[in-house]
Design a protein around this motif. Structure first.
Motif, PDB file in Angstrom:
ATOM      1  N   ALA A  26       0.822  -1.216   0.000  1.00 33.17           N
ATOM      2  CA  ALA A  26       0.000   0.000   0.000  1.00 33.17           C
ATOM      3  C   ALA A  26       0.856   1.265   0.000  1.00 33.17           C
ATOM      4  O   ALA A  26       0.507   2.247  -0.641  1.00 33.17           O
ATOM      5  CB  ALA A  26      -0.935  -0.006   1.210  1.00 33.17           C
ATOM      6  N   VAL A  27       1.963   1.248   0.708  1.00 31.52           N
ATOM      7  CA  VAL A  27       2.750   2.478   0.892  1.00 31.52           C
ATOM      8  C   VAL A  27       4.134   2.372   0.254  1.00 31.52           C
ATOM      9  O   VAL A  27       4.539   3.230  -0.536  1.00 31.52           O
ATOM     10  CB  VAL A  27       2.903   2.789   2.405  1.00 31.52           C
ATOM     11  N   GLY A  28       4.846   1.298   0.605  1.00 28.97           N
ATOM     12  CA  GLY A  28       6.251   1.200   0.204  1.00 28.97           C
ATOM     13  C   GLY A  28       6.448   1.108  -1.296  1.00 28.97           C
ATOM     14  O   GLY A  28       7.228   1.869  -1.881  1.00 28.97           O
ATOM     15  N   LEU A  29       5.727   0.177  -1.927  1.00 30.25           N
ATOM     16  CA  LEU A  29       5.916  -0.040  -3.361  1.00 30.25           C
ATOM     17  C   LEU A  29       5.615   1.217  -4.172  1.00 30.25           C
ATOM     18  O   LEU A  29       6.433   1.631  -4.998  1.00 30.25           O
ATOM     19  CB  LEU A  29       5.060  -1.234  -3.808  1.00 30.25           C
ATOM     20  N   LEU A  33       8.395   3.257  -6.382  1.00 34.71           N
ATOM     21  CA  LEU A  33       8.209   3.441  -7.824  1.00 34.71           C
ATOM     22  C   LEU A  33       8.203   4.909  -8.202  1.00 34.71           C
ATOM     23  O   LEU A  33       8.801   5.310  -9.197  1.00 34.71           O
ATOM     24  CB  LEU A  33       6.909   2.763  -8.278  1.00 34.71           C
ATOM     25  N   VAL A  34       7.551   5.746  -7.366  1.00 30.46           N
ATOM     26  CA  VAL A  34       7.531   7.181  -7.653  1.00 30.46           C
ATOM     27  C   VAL A  34       8.951   7.730  -7.676  1.00 30.46           C
ATOM     28  O   VAL A  34       9.353   8.430  -8.613  1.00 30.46           O
ATOM     29  CB  VAL A  34       6.679   7.926  -6.595  1.00 30.46           C
ATOM     30  N   LEU A  35       9.725   7.380  -6.661  1.00 33.05           N
ATOM     31  CA  LEU A  35      11.112   7.861  -6.589  1.00 33.05           C
ATOM     32  C   LEU A  35      11.924   7.405  -7.801  1.00 33.05           C
ATOM     33  O   LEU A  35      12.598   8.203  -8.456  1.00 33.05           O
ATOM     34  CB  LEU A  35      11.797   7.330  -5.322  1.00 33.05           C
ATOM     35  N   ALA A  36      11.840   6.114  -8.108  1.00 29.80           N
ATOM     36  CA  ALA A  36      12.686   5.563  -9.173  1.00 29.80           C
ATOM     37  C   ALA A  36      12.246   6.071 -10.542  1.00 29.80           C
ATOM     38  O   ALA A  36      13.079   6.439 -11.374  1.00 29.80           O
ATOM     39  CB  ALA A  36      12.655   4.038  -9.139  1.00 29.80           C
ATOM     40  N   ILE A 189       9.893   0.994   0.360  1.00 31.06           N
ATOM     41  CA  ILE A 189      10.009  -0.418   0.726  1.00 31.06           C
ATOM     42  C   ILE A 189      11.053  -0.648   1.826  1.00 31.06           C
ATOM     43  O   ILE A 189      10.776  -1.290   2.835  1.00 31.06           O
ATOM     44  CB  ILE A 189      10.384  -1.274  -0.519  1.00 31.06           C
ATOM     45  N   PHE A 190      12.221  -0.065   1.650  1.00 29.22           N
ATOM     46  CA  PHE A 190      13.299  -0.333   2.597  1.00 29.22           C
ATOM     47  C   PHE A 190      12.962   0.198   3.991  1.00 29.22           C
ATOM     48  O   PHE A 190      13.132  -0.476   5.000  1.00 29.22           O
ATOM     49  CB  PHE A 190      14.603   0.309   2.093  1.00 29.22           C
ATOM     50  N   GLN A 191      12.435   1.439   4.055  1.00 28.05           N
ATOM     51  CA  GLN A 191      12.140   2.047   5.351  1.00 28.05           C
ATOM     52  C   GLN A 191      11.064   1.261   6.099  1.00 28.05           C
ATOM     53  O   GLN A 191      11.130   1.098   7.318  1.00 28.05           O
ATOM     54  CB  GLN A 191      11.676   3.493   5.142  1.00 28.05           C
ATOM     55  N   TYR A 213      12.152  -5.880  -3.750  1.00 23.67           N
ATOM     56  CA  TYR A 213      13.166  -5.324  -4.670  1.00 23.67           C
ATOM     57  C   TYR A 213      13.459  -6.289  -5.812  1.00 23.67           C
ATOM     58  O   TYR A 213      13.553  -5.899  -6.978  1.00 23.67           O
ATOM     59  CB  TYR A 213      14.465  -4.989  -3.921  1.00 23.67           C
ATOM     60  N   LEU A 214      13.582  -7.581  -5.436  1.00 26.08           N
ATOM     61  CA  LEU A 214      13.923  -8.562  -6.483  1.00 26.08           C
ATOM     62  C   LEU A 214      12.811  -8.691  -7.511  1.00 26.08           C
ATOM     63  O   LEU A 214      13.077  -8.860  -8.708  1.00 26.08           O
ATOM     64  CB  LEU A 214      14.236  -9.916  -5.846  1.00 26.08           C
TER      65      LEU A 214
END
Lengths: 254, 245
Positions: A26-29, A33-36, A189-191, A213-214
């Motif tokens: 819901a949040v991380g992905l 994606l927005v950042l990348a 995702i990482f945070q 990530y994978l």
């Protein structure tokens, strides 16, 4: 067997993972994606500008591109993100009132990837046979139009694999945004994995983050291989002998 | 009557140096409307460079270039090149575009034709070189001879007043040379003004109206093919002909 059990408890605690996965979706992905993706788009545009400056006939433009590229490629990503995030963050906050670290993180990621992508594009453009530019100019196209219509598109095609590798690096490096401090809704995702690991005292959320990530990066890796193979062998199409030459050719074979 | 709106091309006293290397040392070449001039000579004699100077891909250090009697050195070089078609040894087709797009690109972007109009003109040109059925193939899927015919169609599509051929058959397998030479002969007979840099002595002798022999950046001898090939006057030309014939 105690060690195995201990490892399983540490890394494969299904309960801890199960709790964190919905949040990652819901949040991380979306945040990752927005950042990348935004950094990827800006970095690609910046990279193209740097590549064109790097091969320009104007010495000043070449030098600016050279120095920029050397500096941004030579710094550790973590340092660039911290310097830009904490250095320029407060200024942006004052100007716009926004407290989100995202613009600064995107700026830092774009600036870094732009340096790499610039080198990728430059090598691709310079690998295009100079006869292509000559043929285009001989038709009556100017330098700019020749580059835009003929040389650059071929250069980009050749370096698509390297470009996708750069996007993979961006997905991974986007995790560094955590250094700038994130609100709950801003976590990627990482945070999310890191927070959950801290509260549960268990590393399984990191494993869940790794899987996320994978799932993003491995298909891209294979996409790179696919483009690479495609570029090497070309689209399958039947090649016919020259009809006009066939008459002569048959004689030669007999 | 000529099938082409061809022009007369003259180069006068062309000089060009790359650093200390004096590549062209006062070249004169006159190609009257509708005629074919072939330029022969050993490698490194400056033949290909002369072509590139005459369409200003390389600017001369000295001398003048006239098209229909008017100097073109002050013109926009891009506009000059639209009036002079050029065919290269290595074809130089655009590999990322289809055969038809190779021919129609300049029609669309420079002559500002609509996509449909450009395509139909491109197909017409491809039909003339016998390759209409390859319109949607990529150049990489064509033989060398076919690629060179597409390159000729690409140049002709701009309705040039003069055509340059820079060793157009040198990169072709022997059995593919014939088709390209036949097409060049058709153009010459059709009244196109042509400058042909070539190692094909048969073409030079049988098709061209005038032959220019260059060596080390100068025109050593020039004249009608009969004279050049049967009564060479200079030792350099005699030696060259002995080597290539």
């Amino acid at each position: 067997m105690d060690i195995l059990k201990q490892l399983a408890d540490t890394f494969l605690d299904w309960k801890a993972m199960g709790e964190v996965i919905p949040k990652m979706f819901a949040v991380g992905l979306p945040n990752t994606l927005v950042l990348a993706i935004i950094s990827g788009i800006i970095g690609t545009a910046l990279g193209m500008l740097l590549a064109l400056m790097g091969i320009s006939r104007n010495a000043a433009a070449r030098w600016i591109a050279r120095i920029y590229t050397d500096v941004l490629r030579g710094l550790p990503p973590v340092l660039t993100i911290l310097v830009i995030g904490f250095g320029f963050g407060p200024i942006i906050r004052e100007l716009t009132g926004s407290t989100s670290p995202y613009p600064m993180a995107i700026a830092a990621l774009s600036l870094m990837s732009g340096a790499y992508i610039g080198e990728i594009f430059r090598s691709g453009i310079q690998s295009v046979d100079k006869g292509q530019l000559e043929a285009s100019r001989a038709l009556g196209f100017g330098y700019g139009a020749s580059m835009r219509l003929v040389v650059v598109p071929q250069g980009i095609r050749r370096v698509l694999p390297a470009l996708v590798n750069q996007f993979i690096a961006l997905i991974k490096e986007s995790s560094l945004v955590f250094l700038l401090g994130l609100l709950a809704s801003e976590r990627e995702i990482f945070q999310i994995g890191k927070d959950a690991a801290a509260t549960t005292g268990n590393l399984s959320p990191y494993v869940a983050a790794a899987v996320f990530y994978l799932v993003l990066t491995i298909p891209l890796t294979h996409f790179v291989n696919w483009i690479d193979a495609r570029l090497r062998t070309g689209r399958p199409e039947k090649k016919e002998p020259d009809e006009a030459a066939a008459v002569v050719g048959k004689g030669a074979q007999a | 009557m000529s099938e082409f709106a061809s022009g007369t091309l003259s180069a006068k006293n062309i000089h060009l140096s790359f650093g200390s290397n004096h590549v062209l040392r006062g070249i004169d070449l006159h190609v009257p409307q509708g005629t074919t001039a072939s330029v022969i000579g050993p490698s490194g004699s400056g033949k290909s460079t002369l072509l590139r100077v005459m369409n200003r891909l390389i600017e001369p250090d000295q001398g003048d270039i006239l098209l229909d009697g008017r100097s073109v050195l002050k013109d926009n070089p891009d506009e000059l090149r639209r009036r002079i078609g050029m065919v290269f040894q290595q074809f130089n087709l655009f590999p990322h575009k289809t055969v038809e797009e190779n021919v129609s690109l300049a029609l669309r972007k420079l002559r500002k034709l609509s996509k449909e109009q450009a395509r139909s003109e491109a197909l017409e040109q491809l039909d003339l070189v016998g390759l209409k059925h390859k319109a949607d193939s990529r150049p990489a899927n064509l033989s060398g001879g076919q690629q060179q015919r597409v390159a000729i169609a690409r140049a002709l599509a701009m309705k040039p007043e003069v055509m340059f051929f820079d060793e157009a058959t040198s990169a072709l397998d022997p059995e593919l040379v014939k088709g390209v030479l036949a097409l060049m002969t058709d153009l010459a007979k059709g009244g196109m003004t042509m400058v042909v840099v070539t190692h094909e002595m048969g073409f030079s002798r049988n098709v061209s109206d005038a032959v220019t022999f260059m060596d080390a950046g100068v025109v050593v001898e020039s004249g009608p093919p009969e004279q050049i090939f049967t009564e060479p006057r200079t030792d350099r030309l005699k030696g060259f002909l002995a080597d290539v014939l």
